[in-house]
Design an enzyme around this catalytic site. Structure first.
Site, PDB file in Angstrom:
ATOM      1  N   HIS A 205      -1.978  24.285  -3.102  1.00 49.00           N
ATOM      2  CA  HIS A 205      -2.401  23.309  -2.353  1.00 49.00           C
ATOM      3  C   HIS A 205      -3.616  23.747  -1.353  1.00 49.00           C
ATOM      4  CE1 HIS A 205      -1.994  20.087   1.059  1.00 49.00           C
ATOM      5  NE2 HIS A 205      -2.922  19.608   0.173  1.00 49.00           N
ATOM      6  N   GLY A 207      -5.800  22.643   1.665  1.00 48.20           N
ATOM      7  CA  GLY A 207      -5.754  21.411   2.137  1.00 48.20           C
ATOM      8  C   GLY A 207      -7.396  20.779   2.874  1.00 48.20           C
ATOM      9  N   GLU A 232      -0.959  25.328   7.272  1.00 49.06           N
ATOM     10  CA  GLU A 232      -0.125  24.131   7.136  1.00 49.06           C
ATOM     11  C   GLU A 232      -0.250  23.588   5.903  1.00 49.06           C
ATOM     12  OE1 GLU A 232      -4.472  23.023   7.209  1.00 49.06           O
ATOM     13  OE2 GLU A 232      -3.213  24.452   8.504  1.00 49.06           O
ATOM     14  N   ASP A 233      -1.360  23.568   5.097  1.00 45.53           N
ATOM     15  CA  ASP A 233      -1.373  22.763   3.788  1.00 45.53           C
ATOM     16  C   ASP A 233      -0.333  23.223   2.941  1.00 45.53           C
ATOM     17  OD1 ASP A 233      -2.675  25.536   3.771  1.00 45.53           O
ATOM     18  OD2 ASP A 233      -4.498  24.762   2.852  1.00 45.53           O
ATOM     19  N   TYR A 234      -0.263  24.766   2.683  1.00 42.13           N
ATOM     20  CA  TYR A 234       0.785  25.035   1.702  1.00 42.13           C
ATOM     21  C   TYR A 234       2.122  24.566   2.165  1.00 42.13           C
ATOM     22  CZ  TYR A 234       4.267  28.502  -0.298  1.00 42.13           C
ATOM     23  OH  TYR A 234       5.200  28.888  -0.692  1.00 42.13           O
TER      24      TYR A 234
END
Length: 394
Positions: A205, A207, A232-234
């Site tokens: 992912h 983001g 933060e996306d992961y």
């Protein structure tokens, strides 16, 4: 000694076969997955509302036109929430001009942010996230340019058990070698692993353009829960998936359209991403190196000589040629047609990209500190970050 040699040779051949299976699966999947036309017929149930969070820092030549595409989306119910950390940021004036020009579109500007961790993007978006009124949240980077049917396409992928729909990173057409290099990287190596992960349901992912169910995000503690991470996306995807939700890739790739492109800037970005991956998943570093054309080809050519008596040089050259042709087909699939440059330009960009990939990974391993705009961070194993020179003020 011979046992060790043959063990290494078998390892390289198995890795080589696995990578070619990934090539075949990703290329076939791209033909089915990408650029499917969104259904514009009236739905049985009204589409849910979407709150679009746009974190901004500074202005580049394409920012105005990029942001303008969010005011012309073919979607019935959405709001655009712009987030700027500093009231003196030149992006404030640009956003105000857009708010005036498109006064019929529901949009707001949030200035100042809220310190909930070390991640400046999360800090910047937090006030807008708290004020968002719709059940779906689209987090979209400043460089993203949207087609008018992109949001509709993403929402239509949001089935009952799906909490995250994200766009695969790609780029708009651009002139110059940096534009070729960027499109080659994101349209070949990045696409191959991204589509293969989506095909297998593996969490992968990025983001930069990601649609999330707010209820699923609240289950994990909300946006603020990820302020301690730079990636933060992961971690957002990991936490959401761990609670039984699924995630899918949209059929339209994310069109990055930065107004300032350079080879050095792209390599610095790739190094930052590599450092994040090393800190989050250190055991995958060797596998990442073996996923590159040149290191894998050298190892497989040696292994083929040891196991089958093949000539290493012809084996390596055929390996590189077929990999090159496979990547050309993959780029055409992601581009949905011919790329905006010649095959010779593609060859130069491809050779540069493949030769630089091991160098980028080596630099990331040797220098773990991460520079992000004006900030500098050090990562712990597991992905948590510490800012070395804090500059964020609330």
């Amino acid at each position: 000694m011979a046992y060790i040699v043959y063990s290494f040779a078998i390892f390289f051949i198995v890795a080589w076969v696995c990578l070619w299976l990934i090539h075949i699966i990703a290329l076939s999947y791209s033909k089915w997955k990408l650029h499917r036309t969104a259904d514009r017929s009236p739905p049985e149930q009204p589409y849910p509302g979407v709150s679009i969070l746009k974190p901004l820092t500074g202005v580049d030549p394409n920012l105005f036109s990029n942001l303008e595409t969010f005011f012309t989306l073919d979607y019935p119910n959405y709001e655009v929430l712009f987030c700027v950390e500093n009231e003196h940021d030149p992006a404030v004036m640009l956003v105000n001009n857009l708010l005036h020009k498109y006064s019929h579109i529901e949009a707001q500007l949030f200035i100042g942010g809220m310190c909930v961790g070390v991640n400046p993007k999360i800090n910047n978006m937090q006030p807008a996230y708290l004020a968002a009124k719709h059940p779906l949240i689209l987090i979209s980077d400043a460089s993203i340019r949207m087609r008018d049917d992109t949001l509709l396409d993403m929402v239509q992928h949001l089935k009952d058990d799906v909490a995250i729909v994200h766009q695969m990173p790609f780029t708009c057409d651009a002139e110059g070698f940096a534009g070729v290099y960027e499109k080659v990287h994101f349209g070949t190596a990045q696409t191959r692993m991204y589509l293969f992960a989506d095909f297998l349901g593996i969490t992968c992912h990025v983001g930069m353009s990601s649609l999330i169910r707010r209820c699923a995000l609240e289950e994990t503690g909300g946006l603020a829960a990820f302020g301690e991470y730079l990636a933060e996306d992961y971690f957002m995807a990991k936490e959401v998936v761990s609670r039984g939700w699924r995630m899918r890739v949209a059929s339209l790739p994310a069109l990055q359209n930065s107004g300032t492109r350079s080879v050095g800037a792209l390599q610095a970005r790739l190094m930052r991403w590599a450092r994040l991956r090393i800190a989050m998943m250190p055991t995958t570093t060797l596998l990442e190196l073996l996923s590159e054309c040149v290191p894998l080809g050298v190892g497989a050519a040696w292994a083929a000589g040891q196991l089958f008596g093949a000539e290493p040089l012809p084996f390596f050259l055929v390996h590189v040629l077929v990999w090159f042709l496979s990547d050309w087909l993959m780029l055409r699939s992601v581009q949905n047609g011919s790329p905006p440059f010649t095959k010779v330009q593609f060859l130069l960009g491809w050779v540069w990209s493949e030769c630089c990939a091991p160098f980028v990974l080596a630099v990331a391993l040797l220098s773990p500190e991460i520079s992000w705009r004006t900030r500098c961070y050090r990562l712990e194993w597991g992905g948590r970050a510490h800012e070395l020179k804090p500059k964020f003020k609330v």
